[in-house]
Design a protein around this motif. Sequence first.
Motif, PDB file in Angstrom:
ATOM      1  N   LEU A 112       0.833  -1.203   0.000  1.00 43.27           N
ATOM      2  CA  LEU A 112       0.000   0.000   0.000  1.00 43.27           C
ATOM      3  C   LEU A 112       0.868   1.254   0.000  1.00 43.27           C
ATOM      4  O   LEU A 112       0.558   2.239  -0.675  1.00 43.27           O
ATOM      5  CB  LEU A 112      -0.933   0.009   1.220  1.00 43.27           C
ATOM      6  CG  LEU A 112      -2.020  -1.065   1.259  1.00 43.27           C
ATOM      7  CD1 LEU A 112      -2.821  -0.942   2.542  1.00 43.27           C
ATOM      8  CD2 LEU A 112      -2.940  -0.959   0.050  1.00 43.27           C
ATOM      9  N   SER A 113       1.965   1.204   0.759  1.00 43.67           N
ATOM     10  CA  SER A 113       2.892   2.331   0.773  1.00 43.67           C
ATOM     11  C   SER A 113       3.591   2.477  -0.570  1.00 43.67           C
ATOM     12  O   SER A 113       3.789   3.587  -1.069  1.00 43.67           O
ATOM     13  CB  SER A 113       3.925   2.145   1.888  1.00 43.67           C
ATOM     14  OG  SER A 113       3.302   2.136   3.159  1.00 43.67           O
ATOM     15  N   VAL A 114       3.972   1.344  -1.146  1.00 48.03           N
ATOM     16  CA  VAL A 114       4.605   1.381  -2.466  1.00 48.03           C
ATOM     17  C   VAL A 114       3.644   1.964  -3.498  1.00 48.03           C
ATOM     18  O   VAL A 114       4.033   2.762  -4.362  1.00 48.03           O
ATOM     19  CB  VAL A 114       5.055  -0.032  -2.884  1.00 48.03           C
ATOM     20  CG1 VAL A 114       5.576  -0.034  -4.311  1.00 48.03           C
ATOM     21  CG2 VAL A 114       6.123  -0.557  -1.927  1.00 48.03           C
ATOM     22  N   LEU A 115       2.376   1.578  -3.395  1.00 48.52           N
ATOM     23  CA  LEU A 115       1.369   2.076  -4.323  1.00 48.52           C
ATOM     24  C   LEU A 115       1.252   3.595  -4.249  1.00 48.52           C
ATOM     25  O   LEU A 115       1.126   4.273  -5.274  1.00 48.52           O
ATOM     26  CB  LEU A 115       0.021   1.421  -4.018  1.00 48.52           C
ATOM     27  CG  LEU A 115      -1.144   1.744  -4.966  1.00 48.52           C
ATOM     28  CD1 LEU A 115      -0.849   1.206  -6.359  1.00 48.52           C
ATOM     29  CD2 LEU A 115      -2.440   1.150  -4.425  1.00 48.52           C
ATOM     30  N   MET A 116       1.308   4.123  -3.043  1.00 49.12           N
ATOM     31  CA  MET A 116       1.219   5.574  -2.888  1.00 49.12           C
ATOM     32  C   MET A 116       2.400   6.280  -3.538  1.00 49.12           C
ATOM     33  O   MET A 116       2.235   7.306  -4.209  1.00 49.12           O
ATOM     34  CB  MET A 116       1.149   5.950  -1.399  1.00 49.12           C
ATOM     35  CG  MET A 116       1.204   7.451  -1.146  1.00 49.12           C
ATOM     36  SD  MET A 116       0.930   7.893   0.575  1.00 49.12           S
ATOM     37  CE  MET A 116      -0.856   7.772   0.635  1.00 49.12           C
ATOM     38  N   THR A 117       3.580   5.735  -3.367  1.00 52.82           N
ATOM     39  CA  THR A 117       4.768   6.378  -3.947  1.00 52.82           C
ATOM     40  C   THR A 117       4.787   6.265  -5.465  1.00 52.82           C
ATOM     41  O   THR A 117       5.345   7.115  -6.153  1.00 52.82           O
ATOM     42  CB  THR A 117       6.051   5.768  -3.366  1.00 52.82           C
ATOM     43  OG1 THR A 117       6.076   4.354  -3.630  1.00 52.82           O
ATOM     44  CG2 THR A 117       6.133   5.996  -1.871  1.00 52.82           C
ATOM     45  N   LEU A 118       4.175   5.205  -6.017  1.00 52.38           N
ATOM     46  CA  LEU A 118       4.129   5.062  -7.471  1.00 52.38           C
ATOM     47  C   LEU A 118       3.285   6.155  -8.115  1.00 52.38           C
ATOM     48  O   LEU A 118       3.624   6.676  -9.190  1.00 52.38           O
ATOM     49  CB  LEU A 118       3.569   3.686  -7.842  1.00 52.38           C
ATOM     50  CG  LEU A 118       4.492   2.484  -7.591  1.00 52.38           C
ATOM     51  CD1 LEU A 118       3.773   1.191  -7.943  1.00 52.38           C
ATOM     52  CD2 LEU A 118       5.776   2.603  -8.404  1.00 52.38           C
ATOM     53  N   PHE A 119       2.184   6.503  -7.459  1.00 53.17           N
ATOM     54  CA  PHE A 119       1.293   7.511  -8.012  1.00 53.17           C
ATOM     55  C   PHE A 119       1.649   8.919  -7.559  1.00 53.17           C
ATOM     56  O   PHE A 119       1.335   9.891  -8.254  1.00 53.17           O
ATOM     57  CB  PHE A 119      -0.153   7.187  -7.631  1.00 53.17           C
ATOM     58  CG  PHE A 119      -0.719   5.990  -8.344  1.00 53.17           C
ATOM     59  CD1 PHE A 119      -1.151   6.081  -9.648  1.00 53.17           C
ATOM     60  CD2 PHE A 119      -0.790   4.771  -7.702  1.00 53.17           C
ATOM     61  CE1 PHE A 119      -1.662   4.979 -10.314  1.00 53.17           C
ATOM     62  CE2 PHE A 119      -1.307   3.659  -8.351  1.00 53.17           C
ATOM     63  CZ  PHE A 119      -1.740   3.765  -9.669  1.00 53.17           C
ATOM     64  N   HIS A 120       2.289   9.020  -6.386  1.00 51.81           N
ATOM     65  CA  HIS A 120       2.639  10.339  -5.853  1.00 51.81           C
ATOM     66  C   HIS A 120       4.037  10.231  -5.238  1.00 51.81           C
ATOM     67  O   HIS A 120       4.180   9.962  -4.044  1.00 51.81           O
ATOM     68  CB  HIS A 120       1.628  10.788  -4.797  1.00 51.81           C
ATOM     69  CG  HIS A 120       0.209  10.809  -5.280  1.00 51.81           C
ATOM     70  ND1 HIS A 120      -0.298  11.810  -6.069  1.00 51.81           N
ATOM     71  CD2 HIS A 120      -0.814   9.927  -5.090  1.00 51.81           C
ATOM     72  CE1 HIS A 120      -1.570  11.562  -6.340  1.00 51.81           C
ATOM     73  NE2 HIS A 120      -1.901  10.426  -5.761  1.00 51.81           N
ATOM     74  N   SER A 121       5.059  10.421  -6.041  1.00 51.45           N
ATOM     75  CA  SER A 121       6.437  10.257  -5.565  1.00 51.45           C
ATOM     76  C   SER A 121       6.793  11.248  -4.476  1.00 51.45           C
ATOM     77  O   SER A 121       7.676  10.989  -3.655  1.00 51.45           O
ATOM     78  CB  SER A 121       7.414  10.404  -6.745  1.00 51.45           C
ATOM     79  OG  SER A 121       7.257  11.674  -7.370  1.00 51.45           O
ATOM     80  N   GLN A 122       6.092  12.396  -4.409  1.00 48.25           N
ATOM     81  CA  GLN A 122       6.397  13.391  -3.394  1.00 48.25           C
ATOM     82  C   GLN A 122       5.943  12.946  -2.003  1.00 48.25           C
ATOM     83  O   GLN A 122       6.279  13.575  -1.008  1.00 48.25           O
ATOM     84  CB  GLN A 122       5.747  14.745  -3.739  1.00 48.25           C
ATOM     85  CG  GLN A 122       4.227  14.773  -3.669  1.00 48.25           C
ATOM     86  CD  GLN A 122       3.561  14.363  -4.964  1.00 48.25           C
ATOM     87  OE1 GLN A 122       4.151  13.622  -5.748  1.00 48.25           O
ATOM     88  NE2 GLN A 122       2.348  14.831  -5.198  1.00 48.25           N
ATOM     89  N   TYR A 123       5.162  11.859  -1.945  1.00 43.91           N
ATOM     90  CA  TYR A 123       4.669  11.360  -0.666  1.00 43.91           C
ATOM     91  C   TYR A 123       5.520  10.209  -0.123  1.00 43.91           C
ATOM     92  O   TYR A 123       5.036   9.404   0.670  1.00 43.91           O
ATOM     93  CB  TYR A 123       3.219  10.886  -0.799  1.00 43.91           C
ATOM     94  CG  TYR A 123       2.223  12.010  -0.936  1.00 43.91           C
ATOM     95  CD1 TYR A 123       1.933  12.847   0.134  1.00 43.91           C
ATOM     96  CD2 TYR A 123       1.573  12.234  -2.137  1.00 43.91           C
ATOM     97  CE1 TYR A 123       1.017  13.874   0.012  1.00 43.91           C
ATOM     98  CE2 TYR A 123       0.658  13.259  -2.286  1.00 43.91           C
ATOM     99  CZ  TYR A 123       0.381  14.076  -1.200  1.00 43.91           C
ATOM    100  OH  TYR A 123      -0.524  15.094  -1.340  1.00 43.91           O
TER     101      TYR A 123
END
Length: 256
Positions: free
Chosen positions: A193-204
Amino acid sequence: MYQPQWWKRLFFHVFASITFYTAIPLPYVNGLDFRRAAYFAPLVGVMIGGILGLCDTAMNYLGIPLLTRSALVVVIWIAITGGLHLDGAMDTADGLAVANPEKRLEVMTDSATGAFGAMAAMAVILLKTTALTDILDHRCLLLMAACGWGRWGQQLAIARYPYLKPTGKGAFHKQAIRSYPDLLPGLFLLLSLSVLMTLFHSQYLFFALSMSGVGSAIALLTGLWFHYQLGGHTGDTYGAVVEWTEALFLCVLTIF
């Protein structure tokens, strides 16, 4: 004798886990084996969080204000689980309120809810509602993470600590979580889930790392705290681990 294919066995195991951990109306299936239910608990948690996120998105589309929307999400949360884990948190609070450690388990088995159990339920519901009110973005993803980490914390408690009763509604979970490797599928799912967030929003990236760190730390500490208080765990404390991990996870993430 006919043996179902692996994907059919997997489907029925997941189906049994959903049936055990939720009040979602599903078709009746004869002969479900619930002994593996705890193994798929984080997956069920992520599914519950996804449903809550969809409900939240729909209410936002309808223009329901944030506070009301957050309260409704928590109410739906309780309805989906049938209050299973919240009931465990209440019984655990009643037991821990007893000064004599030898009588705590006896009090926890009493179906009547005491004052401390009611206060614990109020605290959990209030914390979840207020935390969600302070979270404006990525609410669906955070709900999925909260529900997932709560149930991974339950798995961790099952693996690490002794079960205090010879029988009980949580005793057979020991058959599903026998060692630490059994924790890895749920952990990888939640880290994804964390990886998914960084894939779509690298600034997060920092927020995504914080989400994993906070989730794993709270899941570990809640189970450890109840073990310290009781010397082990029961089915009720497994529920308490889920509820308090979910609530504290959301509260801490409001900082970020």
